[in-house]
Enzyme design. Structure first.
Site, PDB file in Angstrom:
ATOM      1  N   ARG A   1     -24.469 -19.780  65.753  1.00 20.95           N
ATOM      2  CA  ARG A   1     -23.243 -19.757  64.939  1.00 20.95           C
ATOM      3  C   ARG A   1     -22.074 -19.216  65.750  1.00 20.95           C
ATOM      4  O   ARG A   1     -22.201 -18.237  66.481  1.00 20.95           O
ATOM      5  CB  ARG A   1     -23.462 -18.941  63.665  1.00 20.95           C
ATOM      6  CG  ARG A   1     -24.546 -19.554  62.795  1.00 20.95           C
ATOM      7  CD  ARG A   1     -24.577 -18.964  61.415  1.00 20.95           C
ATOM      8  NE  ARG A   1     -23.331 -19.215  60.694  1.00 20.95           N
ATOM      9  CZ  ARG A   1     -23.135 -18.815  59.441  1.00 20.95           C
ATOM     10  NH1 ARG A   1     -24.070 -18.162  58.797  1.00 20.95           N
ATOM     11  NH2 ARG A   1     -21.991 -19.083  58.841  1.00 20.95           N
TER      12      ARG A   1
ATOM     13  N   PRO B   1     -12.729  -2.910  45.322  1.00 21.83           N
ATOM     14  CA  PRO B   1     -13.973  -2.231  45.601  1.00 21.83           C
ATOM     15  C   PRO B   1     -14.894  -3.031  46.514  1.00 21.83           C
ATOM     16  O   PRO B   1     -15.155  -4.198  46.264  1.00 21.83           O
ATOM     17  CB  PRO B   1     -14.611  -2.085  44.234  1.00 21.83           C
ATOM     18  CG  PRO B   1     -13.603  -2.519  43.249  1.00 21.83           C
ATOM     19  CD  PRO B   1     -12.564  -3.277  43.951  1.00 21.83           C
ATOM     20  N   GLU B   2     -15.391  -2.380  47.527  1.00 19.34           N
ATOM     21  CA  GLU B   2     -16.533  -2.905  48.275  1.00 19.34           C
ATOM     22  C   GLU B   2     -17.761  -2.191  47.706  1.00 19.34           C
ATOM     23  O   GLU B   2     -17.675  -1.525  46.675  1.00 19.34           O
ATOM     24  CB  GLU B   2     -16.348  -2.648  49.776  1.00 19.34           C
ATOM     25  CG  GLU B   2     -15.081  -3.318  50.320  1.00 19.34           C
ATOM     26  CD  GLU B   2     -14.871  -3.126  51.805  1.00 19.34           C
ATOM     27  OE1 GLU B   2     -15.871  -3.113  52.547  1.00 19.34           O
ATOM     28  OE2 GLU B   2     -13.716  -2.986  52.224  1.00 19.34           O
TER      29      GLU B   2
ATOM     30  N   ARG C   1      -4.813  -7.916  39.114  1.00 17.34           N
ATOM     31  CA  ARG C   1      -4.797  -9.252  39.729  1.00 17.34           C
ATOM     32  C   ARG C   1      -5.730 -10.237  39.035  1.00 17.34           C
ATOM     33  O   ARG C   1      -5.704 -11.426  39.333  1.00 17.34           O
ATOM     34  CB  ARG C   1      -5.109  -9.130  41.222  1.00 17.34           C
ATOM     35  CG  ARG C   1      -4.001  -8.413  41.958  1.00 17.34           C
ATOM     36  CD  ARG C   1      -4.333  -8.172  43.402  1.00 17.34           C
ATOM     37  NE  ARG C   1      -4.270  -9.387  44.192  1.00 17.34           N
ATOM     38  CZ  ARG C   1      -4.530  -9.451  45.488  1.00 17.34           C
ATOM     39  NH1 ARG C   1      -4.871  -8.341  46.130  1.00 17.34           N
ATOM     40  NH2 ARG C   1      -4.454 -10.575  46.131  1.00 17.34           N
TER      41      ARG C   1
ATOM     42  N   HIS D   1      -2.536  -4.351  31.777  1.00 18.15           N
ATOM     43  CA  HIS D   1      -3.731  -4.844  32.472  1.00 18.15           C
ATOM     44  C   HIS D   1      -5.033  -4.197  32.007  1.00 18.15           C
ATOM     45  O   HIS D   1      -6.043  -4.285  32.689  1.00 18.15           O
ATOM     46  CB  HIS D   1      -3.608  -4.712  33.994  1.00 18.15           C
ATOM     47  CG  HIS D   1      -2.337  -5.306  34.534  1.00 18.15           C
ATOM     48  ND1 HIS D   1      -1.931  -6.588  34.253  1.00 18.15           N
ATOM     49  CD2 HIS D   1      -1.372  -4.774  35.322  1.00 18.15           C
ATOM     50  CE1 HIS D   1      -0.767  -6.824  34.858  1.00 18.15           C
ATOM     51  NE2 HIS D   1      -0.406  -5.737  35.502  1.00 18.15           N
TER      52      HIS D   1
END
Length: 271
Positions: A152, A2-3, A110, A91
């Site tokens: 940068r 998820p973002e 994960r 999981h």
DNA sequence: CTTTACGCCTGACGGC
DNA sequence: TGCCGTCAGGCGTAAA
């Protein structure tokens, strides 16, 4: 994983099921997530109804009278609201049983996600203290990107994925926002004009809000609180489109590794 | 200070 | 069919 749009979709989905509800039981089947699940989590949660379900960056924050439950979904985490604690599958690491008999279940193959307890102000927690502004806040604009990028040399894609600059932009939406703004993902962040950063800030907001509207992007394992996929994948313009024709100019979409992450872009539209 | 590389984990997929 | 290498939405940490 998820973002921001996926986390926000989850937040909106689970919020009605959690607000003013009380946890009656905590089941931890696997406590080895990114950090150990606190062993005394149940004593923090039981008997105190949730009074807010909030999001900061990609973190979910569930408030009760004693503090905050902090949840991060990592790369592969999902949260579902279930009828009961039955039907445990691989999981399914953490269940919160609620006093409406529903179950909030975290599944995370994960195990890069996290379930932590925060007493005190979450903004002062080490994981949250140095985060940049929310992309929909007034603090986030082209002026901020321009100012923070001066001097940068890192690629602009890595720059906007830095959660200390702006939160919520992950690998998918970084590629999408840069395409919409016409900026090459490998361009050094410090060598982009103020006007182009204005366009990028707008593009970030637009792509994130469109993804939230669609209920998130369905790629691999993202699903909402009912286990249903989001539909934003249908609106992706470059991510995962290597070898396909650019929707704007017809050039072949390329994929290159920038900062150890796959980055999709149109070599003609993005400079 | 900035920048890069790596590790944490499991599962899916493609090539042989 | 099986094995092996590669890759996947994040992010903290170590090292240069």
């Amino acid at each position: 994983m998820p973002e921001l749009p996926e986390v926000e979709t989850i937040r909106r989905g689970i919020s009605p099921w959690l607000l003013n509800r009380t946890v009656t039981q905590v089941i931890v089947r696997q406590d080895r997530l990114r950090w150990p699940v606190p062993p005394d989590l149940e004593s923090c949660l039981i008997g105190r109804p949730f009074t807010a379900v909030m999001r900061r960056a990609k973190y979910l924050l569930l408030k009760n009278a004693a503090g905050w439950l902090l949840i991060h979904l990592g790369m592969s985490g999902t949260l579902r609201i279930l009828e009961s604690t039955a039907g445990v599958t691989l999981h399914d690491h953490v269940d919160l049983l609620l006093d409406n008999r529903r179950c909030l279940r975290l599944n995370d193959p994960r195990r890069f996600g996290a379930v932590l307890w925060v007493d005190g102000s979450p903004e002062e927690h080490p994981l949250l203290a140095h985060l940049g502004p929310e992309p929909f806040s007034e603090a986030f604009d082209g002026a901020l990107l321009y100012a923070r990028s001066r001097g940068r040399a890192l690629a602009v894609k890595n720059f906007i994925m830095d959660q200390r600059i702006v939160v919520g932009v992950g690998n998918i939406y970084a590629s999408e926002a840069l395409f919409r703004a016409g900026i090459h993902p490998a361009r050094p962040a410090g060598r982009i004009s103020r006007a182009r950063y204005d366009a990028l800030a707008v593009a970030v907001r637009e792509v994130l809000s469109a993804a939230i509207e669609a209920g998130g992007t369905s790629l691999r394992d993202f699903t909402n609180e009912h286990g249903r996929p989001g539909y934003f994948s249908q609106q992706l313009l470059v991510y995962g489109k290597k070898g396909q024709a650019c929707v704007q100019c017809g050039a072949v979409i390329r994929c290159e590794v920038i900062g150890q992450r796959s980055s999709y872009f149109c070599p003609h539209c993005q400079r």
